[in-house]
Design a protein around this motif. Structure first.
Motif, short mmCIF file in Angstrom:
data_model
loop_
_atom_site.label_atom_id
_atom_site.label_comp_id
_atom_site.label_asym_id
_atom_site.label_seq_id
_atom_site.Cartn_x
_atom_site.Cartn_y
_atom_site.Cartn_z
N ASN A 196 0.78 -1.28 0.21
CA ASN A 196 -0.03 0.00 0.06
C ASN A 196 0.79 1.20 -0.04
O ASN A 196 0.31 2.25 -0.21
CB ASN A 196 -0.92 0.00 1.15
CG ASN A 196 -0.27 -0.30 2.57
OD1 ASN A 196 0.48 0.74 3.01
ND2 ASN A 196 -0.32 -1.55 3.15
N HIS A 197 1.89 1.24 0.46
CA HIS A 197 3.01 2.42 0.29
C HIS A 197 4.48 1.96 0.27
O HIS A 197 4.98 0.96 0.46
CB HIS A 197 2.72 3.32 1.48
CG HIS A 197 3.18 2.95 2.92
ND1 HIS A 197 2.82 1.67 3.58
CD2 HIS A 197 4.41 3.20 3.46
CE1 HIS A 197 3.32 1.60 4.48
NE2 HIS A 197 4.31 2.39 4.78
N HIS A 217 -5.29 9.03 -6.61
CA HIS A 217 -5.75 8.49 -5.09
C HIS A 217 -4.57 8.97 -4.00
O HIS A 217 -3.34 9.04 -4.45
CB HIS A 217 -5.77 6.86 -5.19
CG HIS A 217 -6.87 6.35 -6.01
ND1 HIS A 217 -8.05 6.43 -6.06
CD2 HIS A 217 -6.73 5.43 -7.02
CE1 HIS A 217 -8.71 5.76 -6.88
NE2 HIS A 217 -7.84 5.33 -7.54
N THR A 219 -3.26 8.87 -0.10
CA THR A 219 -3.20 7.75 1.08
C THR A 219 -2.51 8.74 2.11
O THR A 219 -1.90 9.64 1.87
CB THR A 219 -2.46 6.45 0.74
OG1 THR A 219 -1.07 6.80 0.75
CG2 THR A 219 -2.99 5.96 -0.39
N PRO A 220 -2.50 8.13 3.33
CA PRO A 220 -1.71 8.69 4.63
C PRO A 220 -0.15 8.91 4.12
O PRO A 220 0.46 9.59 4.76
CB PRO A 220 -1.76 7.99 5.68
CG PRO A 220 -3.23 7.31 5.66
CD PRO A 220 -3.09 7.09 3.92
N TRP A 221 0.28 8.24 3.26
CA TRP A 221 1.90 8.27 2.53
C TRP A 221 1.99 9.20 1.16
O TRP A 221 3.01 9.07 0.86
CB TRP A 221 2.33 6.96 2.55
CG TRP A 221 2.02 5.88 3.68
CD1 TRP A 221 2.67 6.02 4.92
CD2 TRP A 221 1.15 5.19 4.07
NE1 TRP A 221 2.25 5.43 5.97
CE2 TRP A 221 1.33 4.82 5.28
CE3 TRP A 221 0.06 4.52 3.21
CZ2 TRP A 221 0.39 3.78 5.75
CZ3 TRP A 221 -0.67 3.56 3.78
CH2 TRP A 221 -0.69 3.28 5.09
N ALA A 224 -1.10 7.47 -4.20
CA ALA A 224 -1.25 5.97 -4.03
C ALA A 224 -0.54 5.35 -4.93
O ALA A 224 -0.12 5.73 -5.89
CB ALA A 224 -2.53 5.44 -4.05
N ALA A 259 -2.70 -3.54 5.48
CA ALA A 259 -3.33 -2.63 5.35
C ALA A 259 -3.98 -2.45 3.97
O ALA A 259 -3.96 -1.54 3.13
CB ALA A 259 -2.82 -1.36 5.64
N HIS A 261 -7.12 -2.01 3.11
CA HIS A 261 -7.99 -0.94 3.05
C HIS A 261 -7.27 0.24 2.48
O HIS A 261 -8.06 1.20 2.05
CB HIS A 261 -8.67 -0.46 4.46
CG HIS A 261 -7.70 -0.28 5.56
ND1 HIS A 261 -7.15 -1.42 6.06
CD2 HIS A 261 -7.14 0.79 6.01
CE1 HIS A 261 -6.26 -0.79 7.00
NE2 HIS A 261 -6.36 0.39 7.00
N GLN A 262 -5.83 0.32 2.36
CA GLN A 262 -5.29 1.57 2.04
C GLN A 262 -4.66 1.21 0.54
O GLN A 262 -3.78 2.15 0.10
CB GLN A 262 -4.01 1.93 2.82
CG GLN A 262 -4.57 2.51 4.30
CD GLN A 262 -5.09 3.85 4.16
OE1 GLN A 262 -5.15 4.33 3.00
NE2 GLN A 262 -5.49 4.63 5.34
N ARG A 264 -5.45 1.39 -3.04
CA ARG A 264 -6.35 2.12 -3.68
C ARG A 264 -6.66 1.53 -5.15
O ARG A 264 -5.72 1.52 -5.80
CB ARG A 264 -6.35 3.58 -3.54
CG ARG A 264 -6.14 4.30 -2.37
CD ARG A 264 -7.28 3.98 -1.66
NE ARG A 264 -7.02 4.28 -0.27
CZ ARG A 264 -7.23 5.69 0.27
NH1 ARG A 264 -7.29 6.70 -0.59
NH2 ARG A 264 -6.97 5.88 1.49
#
Length: 598
Positions: A196-197, A217, A219-221, A224, A259, A261-262, A264
């Protein structure tokens, strides 16, 4: 594998790099020689070097002169900014030719961090401890992420070289020897992967491969990973290849996807499903291979079974809901996401045991939105349940384990429920003996990034009353300090001393009961159970795959409860002598089975 450096049977090595943002790429070999790689219109750069063999160090030099490691490096011995090394994937002599894995219903997972599992913190040192885990009743180890991350210590979730096992743990062959030895002991090996990252330091892809990310998209990072935008084909192929790499080249028995859910991906075929299909049609044809998810979205659709009870795509999901309800029940903490589990935690825990998810579409106040999908139709083995893991311990400011927060007799009751439920249980390293060492958040960044991470870590806890004061926050261990890492190493001598030996004996007994009385009845189609208790009385009944009834009754309160053993039910475990026929004393547990009568 299309990515990276590939030794050729006829001799030499073929080097490949997808760099659509670079007009030209030079291959820089150790010793100073440089070679212009052949570029194609689709962004690939390739070159065969007849004199390059295993052990050759190399970098790619971009058209602006920047040297970068191979993003598909199999080994980066001098950390993530250094040169990559050509590795012979067939150089290790495996001894597990007869190993075909283990069926999922036999799984008892043990999550470990290689760097803190032993004083040495290496693959070789972990190798020496596996026999003790097998003897305890563990059937699978789950290694926290191995992808190389910057510095000499890291949880693994800051990885930037997805194909390179962290060099400070040992060589790729050392990892293969660990897996090989595990298989010889009957242990499966799972590897945690992060799709995811990328970590914040050492990822050079932005500079020469912009299509690897999709700014549509966020993401927290940041942007995406590009699974569904323009030019996503090579990106998807990279991650499918990586999943197969760990399973085929290192003989791993499964993966844990971090994760989900992260991730995308709005494609018709989600990348998780594509990976599942590639595994099923590849290594999964000849042996058991399992795909485990972490997914805060509680998507039951990813865990569906066929008519025989076999997973259609993913095998199981980490059950955070169960953990959260158990944590509230044991500690009384209701900060943050624990607030969603504060009302009748014993019954919320019962629902998690019976149906898997607690949140199945209802409003989750902490999330500010409805969360989850109905899950009662799924078998209990679709859920990996636990009282601790790396996140729930390490994301605490002081890294306290649950044994430092909850009374031992209450924990004993919850371990009986966990290890004798039809869910797949997981222990976090050292939990089996109530280790006193914390598991702290640690990393090894430098300069401004190190300062930002240290300050961010402490500021993260401002909202907690106990850390509202700046002086209190200053006591939170610095993630970048070597001492923070050292504090997190297990002390194996503890397990032989009271009260640690007593907890270890309990876990051993419970796992033996699970192996004898429960695991053989979990193979085949099943659905969730029924929660029949109320208040502090947890009572859950399941019908197992072969028709046997299974019941857990637990008094999770401080007063006695009446719950006599029903007719035709046979006791499997009772935490005290009166548990079968008399009142259930506070924090006591009874487990019983109802055989199928001819």
């Amino acid at each position: 594998m299309r990515f990276g450096a590939e030794l050729q049977e006829a001799g030499g090595t073929t080097f490949r790099l997808w760099a659509p943002g670079a007009s030209s790429v030079m291959l820089a070999l150790e010793g100073g020689s440089q070679h212009l790689m052949q570029a194609s219109r689709d962004g690939w750069h390739q070159l065969h070097v007849p004199e390059a063999g295993a052990g050759t160090r190399y970098r790619f030099r971009l058209d602006d002169g920047t040297p970068v490691p191979d993003p598909a490096s199999r080994r980066n011995p001098d950390d993530v900014h250094g040169a990559s090394e050509v590795v012979d994937p067939r150089g290790y002599a495996w001894a597990d030719a007869d190993w075909t894995g283990r069926p999922w219903h036999e799984a008892v997972l043990y999550e470990l961090h290689v760097g803190t599992f032993t004083p040495e913190g290496t693959f070789a040192a972990a190798h020496a401890r596996l026999a003790e885990l097998a003897d305890l009743g563990i059937t699978a180890i789950e290694l926290m992420p191995l992808a190389d991350a910057p510095g000499a210590r890291n949880w693994g979730y800051d990885g930037v070289l997805h194909f390179a096992p962290a060099a400070h743990y040992g060589t790729p062959d050392d990892l293969k020897a660990l897996v090989d030895h595990a298989h010889g002991l009957g242990l499966m090996v799972f590897i945690d992967v992060v799709y995811n990252h990328f970590g914040p330091d050492g990822n050079y892809l932005h500079g020469y491969c912009p299509p690897f990310f999709n700014a549509a998209h966020q993401t927290p990072w940041g942007a995406a990973i590009n699974y569904d935008g323009e030019h996503n084909e090579a990106v998807r192929a990279f991650y499918v290849a990586n999943a197969l790499y760990w399973i085929e080249e290192f003989h791993a028995d499964g993966l844990r996807l971090d994760a989900v859910h992260q991730i995308r991906d709005d494609s018709a075929l989600h990348i998780v499903e594509e990976i599942a299909q590639a595994i099923a049609c590849g290594p999964g044809v000849d042996r058991y291979v399992h795909l485990v998810l972490e997914n805060d979205a509680n998507e039951a659709q990813r865990l569906l079974r066929d008519a025989e009870g076999a997973p259609i795509a993913s095998t199981a999901q980490w059950n955070d809901d169960l953990h959260h309800a158990a944590h509230v029940l044991l500690t009384g903490e209701t900060d943050g996401y624990y607030a969603d589990y504060a009302h009748e935690p014993a019954q919320q825990l019962a629902r998690a045991f019976a149906e898997g998810y607690i949140f199945q579409g209802q409003m989750a106040e902490h999330h500010g939105a409805p969360r989850g999908e109905a899950s009662a139709h799924l078998p209990p083995v679709a859920f990996i349940s636990f009282l601790q893991n790396h996140d729930q311990t390490g994301n605490r400011a002081m890294g306290e384990r649950l044994s430092a927060l909850a009374e031992p007799h209450k924990l004993d009751a919850l371990y009986a429920c966990l290890l004798l439920s039809p869910h797949i249980p997981m222990l976090f390293m050292g939990e089996e003996w109530a280790a006193t060492t914390p598991f702290l958040y640690f990393c090894d960044f430098e300069g401004e990034l190190a300062e930002a991470v240290s300050n961010g870590r402490r500021n993260e806890f401002k909202r907690f009353a106990v850390f509202a004061d700046e002086a209190a926050r200053a006591r939170i261990p610095d993630p970048n300090a070597a001492a923070t890492f050292e504090q997190s190493r297990l002390r194996w001598d503890e397990r032989e001393m009271p009260p640690h030996a007593e907890r270890l004996a309990l876990v051993r007994r419970l796992l033996a009961l699970r192996r004898q009385h429960l695991a053989p009845h979990l193979a085949g189609p099943m659905q969730g159970g029924q929660s029949l208790g109320s208040g502090d009385l947890l009572r859950v009944v399941w019908t197992l795959a072969d028709g046997i009834g299974w019941e857990i009754v637990a008094n999770l309160g401080d007063g006695a409860q009446v719950a006599p053993l029903g007719r035709d039910w046979e006791s499997v475990y009772a935490s005290h002598p009166l548990a079968n026929d008399g009142p259930l004393l506070p924090w006591s547990v009874r487990v019983a089975a109802k055989p199928v009568r001819a």
